[in-house]
Scaffold this motif. Structure first.
Motif, short mmCIF file in Angstrom:
data_model
loop_
_atom_site.label_atom_id
_atom_site.label_comp_id
_atom_site.label_asym_id
_atom_site.label_seq_id
_atom_site.Cartn_x
_atom_site.Cartn_y
_atom_site.Cartn_z
N GLY A 10 0.10 -27.29 36.27
CA GLY A 10 -1.18 -27.01 36.92
C GLY A 10 -1.13 -25.71 37.72
N ALA A 11 -0.06 -25.56 38.51
CA ALA A 11 0.07 -24.35 39.34
C ALA A 11 0.15 -23.12 38.46
CB ALA A 11 1.31 -24.46 40.22
N ALA A 12 0.88 -23.23 37.34
CA ALA A 12 1.04 -22.06 36.47
C ALA A 12 -0.29 -21.68 35.82
CB ALA A 12 2.10 -22.34 35.41
N LEU A 13 -1.01 -22.70 35.34
CA LEU A 13 -2.26 -22.42 34.61
C LEU A 13 -3.40 -22.00 35.52
CD1 LEU A 13 -2.34 -25.12 31.80
CD2 LEU A 13 -1.71 -22.72 31.66
N THR A 14 -3.27 -22.29 36.83
CA THR A 14 -4.32 -21.85 37.75
C THR A 14 -3.87 -20.62 38.52
OG1 THR A 14 -3.49 -23.44 39.35
CG2 THR A 14 -5.40 -24.11 38.04
N ASP A 15 -2.73 -20.06 38.15
CA ASP A 15 -2.24 -18.86 38.84
C ASP A 15 -3.23 -17.72 38.62
OD1 ASP A 15 0.66 -17.71 39.91
OD2 ASP A 15 -0.58 -16.22 38.88
N ARG A 16 -3.62 -17.09 39.72
CA ARG A 16 -4.61 -16.02 39.65
C ARG A 16 -4.11 -14.87 38.76
NH1 ARG A 16 -6.22 -11.84 43.36
NH2 ARG A 16 -4.21 -12.18 44.35
N ASN A 17 -2.84 -14.54 38.92
CA ASN A 17 -2.30 -13.40 38.20
C ASN A 17 -2.20 -13.66 36.70
OD1 ASN A 17 -2.03 -11.65 40.37
ND2 ASN A 17 -0.17 -12.72 41.04
N LEU A 18 -2.04 -14.92 36.33
CA LEU A 18 -2.05 -15.26 34.90
C LEU A 18 -3.40 -14.89 34.30
CD1 LEU A 18 -0.32 -17.22 32.74
CD2 LEU A 18 -2.35 -18.61 33.09
N TRP A 19 -4.47 -15.22 35.02
CA TRP A 19 -5.82 -14.96 34.50
C TRP A 19 -6.19 -13.49 34.56
CZ3 TRP A 19 -8.05 -18.19 31.37
CH2 TRP A 19 -7.55 -19.50 31.36
N ILE A 20 -5.70 -12.81 35.62
CA ILE A 20 -5.91 -11.36 35.66
C ILE A 20 -5.25 -10.72 34.44
CG2 ILE A 20 -5.34 -9.24 36.92
CD1 ILE A 20 -5.70 -10.83 39.51
N GLY A 21 -4.03 -11.17 34.16
CA GLY A 21 -3.31 -10.66 33.00
C GLY A 21 -4.08 -10.90 31.71
N LEU A 22 -4.64 -12.11 31.59
CA LEU A 22 -5.40 -12.42 30.38
C LEU A 22 -6.65 -11.56 30.26
CD1 LEU A 22 -5.06 -16.30 30.11
CD2 LEU A 22 -4.07 -14.55 28.63
N ALA A 23 -7.29 -11.29 31.41
CA ALA A 23 -8.47 -10.44 31.39
C ALA A 23 -8.10 -9.03 30.94
CB ALA A 23 -9.12 -10.40 32.77
N VAL A 24 -6.98 -8.53 31.48
CA VAL A 24 -6.51 -7.20 31.08
C VAL A 24 -6.18 -7.20 29.58
CG1 VAL A 24 -4.66 -5.51 31.36
CG2 VAL A 24 -5.69 -6.58 33.38
N ALA A 25 -5.53 -8.28 29.13
CA ALA A 25 -5.19 -8.39 27.70
C ALA A 25 -6.46 -8.35 26.85
CB ALA A 25 -4.41 -9.67 27.45
N ALA A 26 -7.48 -9.10 27.28
CA ALA A 26 -8.73 -9.13 26.52
C ALA A 26 -9.34 -7.73 26.44
CB ALA A 26 -9.71 -10.11 27.16
N ALA A 27 -9.28 -7.00 27.57
CA ALA A 27 -9.83 -5.64 27.57
C ALA A 27 -9.06 -4.75 26.61
CB ALA A 27 -9.78 -5.07 28.99
N MET A 28 -7.73 -4.90 26.58
CA MET A 28 -6.94 -4.05 25.69
C MET A 28 -7.18 -4.41 24.22
SD MET A 28 -3.36 -3.23 27.68
CE MET A 28 -2.87 -4.88 28.11
N VAL A 29 -7.36 -5.70 23.95
CA VAL A 29 -7.67 -6.11 22.57
C VAL A 29 -9.02 -5.55 22.16
CG1 VAL A 29 -8.21 -8.08 21.09
CG2 VAL A 29 -6.23 -8.17 22.60
N PHE A 30 -9.97 -5.61 23.08
CA PHE A 30 -11.29 -5.03 22.79
C PHE A 30 -11.15 -3.53 22.50
CE2 PHE A 30 -15.27 -3.01 24.22
CZ PHE A 30 -16.16 -3.68 23.39
N GLY A 31 -10.31 -2.87 23.28
CA GLY A 31 -10.05 -1.45 23.05
C GLY A 31 -9.46 -1.21 21.67
N ALA A 32 -8.52 -2.06 21.27
CA ALA A 32 -7.90 -1.91 19.95
C ALA A 32 -8.93 -2.08 18.84
CB ALA A 32 -6.76 -2.92 19.79
N ILE A 33 -9.85 -3.05 19.05
CA ILE A 33 -10.91 -3.27 18.03
C ILE A 33 -11.80 -2.05 17.93
CG2 ILE A 33 -12.98 -4.63 17.52
CD1 ILE A 33 -11.51 -7.03 18.83
N ARG A 34 -12.21 -1.51 19.09
CA ARG A 34 -13.07 -0.32 19.09
C ARG A 34 -12.37 0.86 18.42
NH1 ARG A 34 -17.99 -0.80 19.01
NH2 ARG A 34 -18.17 1.40 19.60
N LEU A 35 -11.09 1.01 18.72
CA LEU A 35 -10.35 2.13 18.13
C LEU A 35 -10.26 1.98 16.62
CD1 LEU A 35 -7.41 2.68 20.62
CD2 LEU A 35 -9.13 4.35 19.96
#
Lengths: 315, 286
Positions: free
Chosen positions: A283-308
């Protein structure tokens, strides 16, 4: 050969309309994932080779070495769960290391090589969107290979158990205390939890490699590795700080203390891992703020890869 | 009848180079259109715009869709083949059939298999093991089995020998083309395929130099072969291009009637290749 082609041209009857079947997103993605495994065979060959070597090693070791002094049924014997977890952990670690290396090169290559050899023009002639294509590569890295490695580790641990039992039957090693089904299930769930947290935590790395792969016009490996290294050096000599290094270290290890409840793992006692797995703080790991920030950054980079990939034009 | 391709003012620059500089043309259904131009004229850029592979300015509708925003939809109806070397080298023939069948709703696998069975291509071969001609046959087999409305070919026979080239176009014409389908083709080898075209678009320096149906060319352009002595009088009718061949002069006229010219010498309709050379040399370089 040429005359045969002429026959092909001349000898065909009236054309029948091709069936315009609907193809769902899931089956398209499945096809694309299979395509990745066809092209990048190292993704499954490398772990299989390592697994085969480990089985050979276990068989040879069983024949060669005898372990007659230990007793696994004493007062301080580890719980069944810990034992299964250690067994499978030991089996999975080499597989994971090899898979991580193969995956890193796969991610760096998958959007770059198709531009380099111009095969992207073939793939883009098919009605497959860029998001599905990029998503299929992400699925390979974050779902298919991790689950495959997990399954292979499970299979290996069962094989090792079997080999151990055979050796025990010949009196070469002490027998394993009785099979503890509940302990085994708990171990599997705990290991799976570690796998899920690991995949989510390392997703930004995967997305970063995909982005570089979609962006680099040449040498994606250098583009992926040099900038972080150079930036750290520049930061060190310019500001005498090391925020970037701290960030990278944190992105590499940061989630595990949260997941294991700040327990020290290892420390000479292999079975501490089992104890730690018993008290996983998922529970603590899955609600870790930094885990979700990382996922948001990952999503942005994947979006960037798609656009490229949509418009990158160096063919 | 609605146009398959409707382009208006297409523009695209790579740095200071204007690859497309206000290109407008339209392509009707059931035509075979040759997009012809010298190297670097903007042909490939125009094709890339049509296929949604590159951003551009201007208006463009392909099968009523905008390639910039509706590419995914568009590619169900459009097939394209860039020159021969784009099939992935690791791909097996059987895998090629499976992957195209797995993602393309209009792919008829049986048809592709039937076509391949008449060639020397084996199902287990990888693309890298095939000769260039065989790779083209494989790609053609995939395309013939896709029920698409528009086929775009960019130098499809580049680097192939004459036999493969001839077979390629024969197959395309006999097995693929029909009144509902449209083919847009770029090539350097104009002489070889000029009988194929129903329409031609000449493009040079990012601009359309000529866009016409082949039937209309005969009424609009005349080639007059005159003797050297008669040349000065014929020249008064203002040919836009002339060339000396074995002591005779070939002159190309635009918009002159046959009656005006007949008296000077031998009159014929210029070949597309001759017209192309004349138009390219007549257009001022920038």
């Amino acid at each position: 050969m040429n005359s045969k082609l002429a026959d092909a041209a001349a000898g065909e009857g009236p054309r029948e309309a091709a069936p315009a079947a609907r193809i769902g997103t899931a089956s398209t993605l499945l096809m694309l994932v299979r395509r990745e495994l066809w092209e990048h065979r190292a993704l499954w060959i490398a772990p299989l080779v390592v697994a085969a070597l480990m089985v050979c090693g276990a068989v040879v070791a069983g024949l060669k070495y005898h372990l007659t002094h230990g007793d696994m049924s004493g007062e301080d014997r580890p719980g069944g769960m810990a034992m299964f977890a250690v067994m499978q952990g030991a089996a999975s670690t080499p597989l994971s290391v090899v898979s991580l290396i193969v995956l890193a090169f796969y991610l760096l290559d998958c959007l770059y090589a198709e531009r380099k050899d111009r095969s992207i023009l073939f793939w883009k002639s098919l009605p497959v969107s860029d998001d599905k294509t990029v998503l299929s590569k992400l699925l390979v890295a974050l779902l298919v290979v991790p689950l495959g490695v997990f399954a292979l580790g499970l299979l290996l641990s069962l094989l090792f158990t079997g080999i151990w039992e055979v050796n025990a039957a010949f009196g070469r090693v002490p027998p394993i205390p009785g099979w503890d089904m509940l302990g085994w299930l708990k171990a599997e769930i705990a290991l799976l939890a570690c796998l899920i947290v690991g995949v989510l935590w390392y997703a930004p790395y995967a997305a970063y490699l995909l982005l570089v792969s979609a962006w680099a016009r040449r040498t994606p490996f250098l583009w992926a590795t040099l900038p972080p290294v150079v930036a750290q050096i520049v930061e060190h000599f310019t500001f005498d700080t090391h925020y970037l290094r701290d960030l990278l270290v944190y992105r590499t290890y940061g989630i595990w203390p949260t997941l294991f409840g700040h327990m020290q793992v290892g420390r000479g006692r292999a079975f501490a891992l089992g104890a730690a797995l018993d008290r996983l703080n998922l529970g603590a790991a899955l609600t870790d703020r930094n885990l979700w920030i990382g996922l948001a950054v990952a999503a942005a980079m994947v979006f960037g890869a798609i656009r490229l990939r949509r418009y990158r034009d160096d063919t | 009848m609605t146009a398959v391709i409707e382009a208006r003012g297409l523009a695209k620059a790579y740095g200071a180079t204007r690859a497309l500089d206000g290109v407008s043309f339209s392509v009707e259904a059931g035509r075979i259109v040759g997009l012809i131009g010298p190297n670097g004229a903007g042909k490939t850029t125009a094709l890339k715009a049509i296929l949604g592979l590159t951003p551009f300015r201007g208006e463009l509708q392909v099968l009523g869709l905008d390639p910039r925003t509706q590419r995914d939809e568009l590619m169900r109806e459009v097939c394209f083949m860039a020159d021969v070397a784009v099939l992935p080298r690791w791909l097996r023939v059987s895998q090629a059939l499976e992957v195209v069948g797995g993602v393309h709703p209009r792919f008829d696998r049986a048809r592709a298999t039937e076509f391949l069975s008449k060639t020397d291509i084996r199902m287990q071969s990888r693309v890298r093991e095939l000769s260039k001609g065989m790779v083209t046959q494989l790609h053609l087999a995939l395309i013939l089995a896709i029920d698409a409305r528009l086929l775009v070919l960019d130098e499809p026979t580049l680097g192939l020998d004459l036999l493969y080239r001839r077979k390629f176009y024969d197959t395309l014409l006999n097995d693929y083309f029909d009144k509902e389908r449209t083919i847009l083709l770029t090539t350097h080898q104009v002489e070889e395929v000029e009988n194929l075209f129903t329409d031609v678009i000449f493009i040079n320096h990012g601009r359309v130099a000529l866009s016409s149906s082949v039937e209309a060319l005969g009424g609009r352009y005349q080639q007059l072969n005159v003797s050297a002595e008669a040349a000065p009088t014929a020249r008064a009718l203002q040919p836009f291009y002339e060339r000396e061949v074995f002591g005779r002069v070939a002159m190309l006229f635009e918009g002159r009637s046959a009656a005006e010219l007949r008296g000077f010498g031998e009159l014929r309709t210029p070949s597309i290749a001759d017209l192309f050379v004349a138009k390219m040399q007549g257009t001022p370089s920038t």
